[in-house]
Scaffold this motif. Structure first.
Motif, PDB file in Angstrom:
ATOM      1  N   LEU A  64       0.820  -1.211   0.000  1.00 31.73           N
ATOM      2  CA  LEU A  64       0.000   0.000   0.000  1.00 31.73           C
ATOM      3  C   LEU A  64       0.854   1.261   0.000  1.00 31.73           C
ATOM      4  N   GLN A  65       2.039   1.191   0.583  1.00 29.03           N
ATOM      5  CA  GLN A  65       2.930   2.347   0.588  1.00 29.03           C
ATOM      6  C   GLN A  65       3.743   2.461  -0.703  1.00 29.03           C
ATOM      7  N   HIS A  66       3.976   1.330  -1.352  1.00 22.65           N
ATOM      8  CA  HIS A  66       4.864   1.333  -2.518  1.00 22.65           C
ATOM      9  C   HIS A  66       4.144   1.639  -3.828  1.00 22.65           C
ATOM     10  N   TYR A  67       2.878   1.210  -3.941  1.00 25.54           N
ATOM     11  CA  TYR A  67       2.163   1.325  -5.216  1.00 25.54           C
ATOM     12  C   TYR A  67       0.962   2.257  -5.102  1.00 25.54           C
ATOM     13  N   SER A  68       0.773   3.059  -6.121  1.00 24.06           N
ATOM     14  CA  SER A  68      -0.443   3.849  -6.249  1.00 24.06           C
ATOM     15  C   SER A  68      -1.507   3.030  -6.968  1.00 24.06           C
ATOM     16  N   VAL A  69      -2.725   3.541  -6.977  1.00 23.60           N
ATOM     17  CA  VAL A  69      -3.803   2.868  -7.708  1.00 23.60           C
ATOM     18  C   VAL A  69      -3.419   2.696  -9.171  1.00 23.60           C
ATOM     19  N   LYS A  70      -2.931   3.750  -9.793  1.00 21.76           N
ATOM     20  CA  LYS A  70      -2.591   3.699 -11.216  1.00 21.76           C
ATOM     21  C   LYS A  70      -1.476   2.703 -11.489  1.00 21.76           C
ATOM     22  N   GLU A  71      -0.514   2.637 -10.589  1.00 21.63           N
ATOM     23  CA  GLU A  71       0.582   1.679 -10.775  1.00 21.63           C
ATOM     24  C   GLU A  71       0.073   0.245 -10.668  1.00 21.63           C
ATOM     25  N   LEU A  72      -0.833  -0.014  -9.737  1.00 19.24           N
ATOM     26  CA  LEU A  72      -1.405  -1.355  -9.617  1.00 19.24           C
ATOM     27  C   LEU A  72      -2.257  -1.695 -10.833  1.00 19.24           C
ATOM     28  N   GLN A  73      -3.005  -0.725 -11.326  1.00 19.62           N
ATOM     29  CA  GLN A  73      -3.858  -0.954 -12.488  1.00 19.62           C
ATOM     30  C   GLN A  73      -3.040  -1.243 -13.746  1.00 19.62           C
ATOM     31  N   ALA A  74      -1.794  -0.800 -13.756  1.00 16.04           N
ATOM     32  CA  ALA A  74      -0.950  -1.012 -14.934  1.00 16.04           C
ATOM     33  C   ALA A  74      -0.539  -2.470 -15.096  1.00 16.04           C
ATOM     34  N   PHE A  75      -0.615  -3.264 -14.015  1.00 13.55           N
ATOM     35  CA  PHE A  75      -0.299  -4.690 -14.105  1.00 13.55           C
ATOM     36  C   PHE A  75      -1.518  -5.416 -14.666  1.00 13.55           C
ATOM     37  N   SER A 112      -2.084  -8.539 -14.769  1.00 14.47           N
ATOM     38  CA  SER A 112      -2.404  -9.767 -14.038  1.00 14.47           C
ATOM     39  C   SER A 112      -1.785  -9.696 -12.650  1.00 14.47           C
ATOM     40  N   PHE A 113      -2.300 -10.522 -11.743  1.00 19.62           N
ATOM     41  CA  PHE A 113      -1.702 -10.613 -10.414  1.00 19.62           C
ATOM     42  C   PHE A 113      -0.288 -11.142 -10.500  1.00 19.62           C
ATOM     43  N   ASN A 114      -0.073 -12.056 -11.414  1.00 22.74           N
ATOM     44  CA  ASN A 114       1.261 -12.606 -11.605  1.00 22.74           C
ATOM     45  C   ASN A 114       2.264 -11.501 -11.934  1.00 22.74           C
ATOM     46  N   ALA A 115       1.860 -10.559 -12.794  1.00 20.67           N
ATOM     47  CA  ALA A 115       2.744  -9.446 -13.157  1.00 20.67           C
ATOM     48  C   ALA A 115       3.024  -8.561 -11.944  1.00 20.67           C
ATOM     49  N   PHE A 116       1.997  -8.295 -11.156  1.00 19.83           N
ATOM     50  CA  PHE A 116       2.169  -7.498  -9.941  1.00 19.83           C
ATOM     51  C   PHE A 116       3.120  -8.183  -8.968  1.00 19.83           C
ATOM     52  N   LEU A 117       2.885  -9.466  -8.690  1.00 16.91           N
ATOM     53  CA  LEU A 117       3.714 -10.183  -7.723  1.00 16.91           C
ATOM     54  C   LEU A 117       5.155 -10.292  -8.219  1.00 16.91           C
ATOM     55  N   THR A 118       5.339 -10.493  -9.513  1.00 16.16           N
ATOM     56  CA  THR A 118       6.685 -10.574 -10.071  1.00 16.16           C
ATOM     57  C   THR A 118       7.447  -9.275  -9.850  1.00 16.16           C
ATOM     58  N   ASP A 119       6.757  -8.144  -9.990  1.00 22.74           N
ATOM     59  CA  ASP A 119       7.393  -6.847  -9.771  1.00 22.74           C
ATOM     60  C   ASP A 119       7.665  -6.608  -8.284  1.00 22.74           C
ATOM     61  N   PHE A 120       6.746  -7.007  -7.428  1.00 21.42           N
ATOM     62  CA  PHE A 120       6.833  -6.713  -6.005  1.00 21.42           C
ATOM     63  C   PHE A 120       7.787  -7.647  -5.267  1.00 21.42           C
ATOM     64  N   TRP A 121       7.923  -8.868  -5.747  1.00 11.19           N
ATOM     65  CA  TRP A 121       8.650  -9.912  -5.025  1.00 11.19           C
ATOM     66  C   TRP A 121      10.073  -9.511  -4.634  1.00 11.19           C
ATOM     67  N   PRO A 122      10.885  -8.943  -5.533  1.00 11.20           N
ATOM     68  CA  PRO A 122      12.261  -8.607  -5.139  1.00 11.20           C
ATOM     69  C   PRO A 122      12.340  -7.521  -4.059  1.00 11.20           C
ATOM     70  N   GLN A 123      11.283  -6.724  -3.904  1.00  9.09           N
ATOM     71  CA  GLN A 123      11.286  -5.637  -2.932  1.00  9.09           C
ATOM     72  C   GLN A 123      10.632  -6.019  -1.608  1.00  9.09           C
ATOM     73  N   LEU A 124       9.998  -7.173  -1.596  1.00  2.38           N
ATOM     74  CA  LEU A 124       9.176  -7.585  -0.460  1.00  2.38           C
ATOM     75  C   LEU A 124      10.023  -8.102   0.693  1.00  2.38           C
TER      76      LEU A 124
END
Length: 288
Positions: free
Chosen positions: A188-199, A201-213
């Motif tokens: 919630l702190q890292h992504y805005s609504v627009k940034e989340l909407q740009a993914f 699929s969930f897979n694309a979101f998780l792939t982007d978020f995973w290295p930072q998590l």
């Protein structure tokens, strides 16, 4: 089945629904029509599940239950009883009684339960395994965050889920297995609504978020659990200034948004100061 607008939009037919889970599908069954619904499964999938009577017992008083299936085309079954969904969550500790109204719980519950199946598919694509029920829960809430952004053009319902997770453990430490707050806050702190909407699929979101998590270790979670119980448990009135002082600032980070929602900004800040939980920069151990 409670036919709300979002459910009706899923092509409701004869007591059951199908929804997409990546390249597979999930069968959504209402509790009252479970036998008819399960009859839609091919034999290879149906034989993996208990009979409908055992499923009813397993469901208990829950509003939803997900059942993964090993099948080339079917990800699993989601059994629902949306009439059991709560309208609010409340907590009462030394400083008073506080309550949070819960909006659109049918959608949030639906998305969270689908998230269990989406998480399995997404982790497989990352060549990762889900190692605990706690991990299953926070992955499902990450899916919920992504779906909320995609479907509502806002993160307000994602924050509602965040507050509910906090209130649940404040009221009853048995909900600690679902305390996805440490991971939800990062998203919630890292992504805005627009940034989340740009993914797309969930897979694309998780792939982007995973290295930072960053995920707290099991020991960290055990310490948070003990601190929460000692702070909000029955009979707690006086601040425990020295108890697990090294965990207090981090817990303050996680609780602050919810306490502000419940108590107001000044009340929350004052209470956190009294508890020596003034938030500071969060330092968690590397993910498991």
């Amino acid at each position: 089945m409670m036919i709300t607008g979002f459910v009706a939009g899923l092509a409701f037919t004869a007591g059951y629904l199908w929804d997409d889970i990546g390249a597979k599908r999930a069968l959504i069954c209402d509790r009252e029509t479970i036998e008819l619904c399960l009859a839609q499964l091919p034999p290879m999938a149906r034989e993996q599940l208990p009979n409908s009577q055992l499923l009813q017992l397993s469901m208990g008083a829950r509003a939803a239950m997900v059942l993964p299936i090993l099948h080339p085309k079917i990800a699993g079954v989601l059994m629902t009883d949306f009439d059991k969904l709560p309208k609010k969550r409340s907590v009462n500790w030394g400083v008073g009684y506080y309550s949070l109204k819960l909006n659109r719980q049918d959608e949030l519950t639906y998305w969270h339960e689908l998230g269990h199946l989406e998480a399995i598919a997404a982790m497989e694509s990352l060549n990762q395994q889900i190692r605990s029920m706690f991990q299953h829960e926070w992955l499902s809430d990450l899916y919920l965050i992504w779906r909320v952004a995609k479907d509502t053009d806002s993160l307000s319902l994602a924050w509602q889920q965040y507050h509910r997770r906090n209130i649940d453990v404040m009221a009853n430490i048995e909900f600690m297995s679902h305390w996805s707050v440490p991971i939800m806050l990062q998203a919630l702190q890292h992504y805005s609504v627009k940034e989340l909407q740009a993914f797309d699929s969930f897979n694309a979101f998780l792939t982007d978020f995973w290295p930072q998590l960053t995920v707290p270790s099991n020991d960290n979670i055990a310490e948070f659990s003990s601190l929460i119980q000692r702070t909000f448990g029955a009979g707690t009135v006086q601040p425990l200034s020295g108890y697990m002082y090294w965990r207090k600032p981090a817990l303050g980070v996680y609780l602050e948004p919810t306490l502000i929602k419940l108590m107001g900004h000044s009340g929350a800040k004052r209470w956190l100061a009294e508890q020596s939980m003034q938030p500071e920069t969060l330092r968690l151990t590397p993910r498991l």
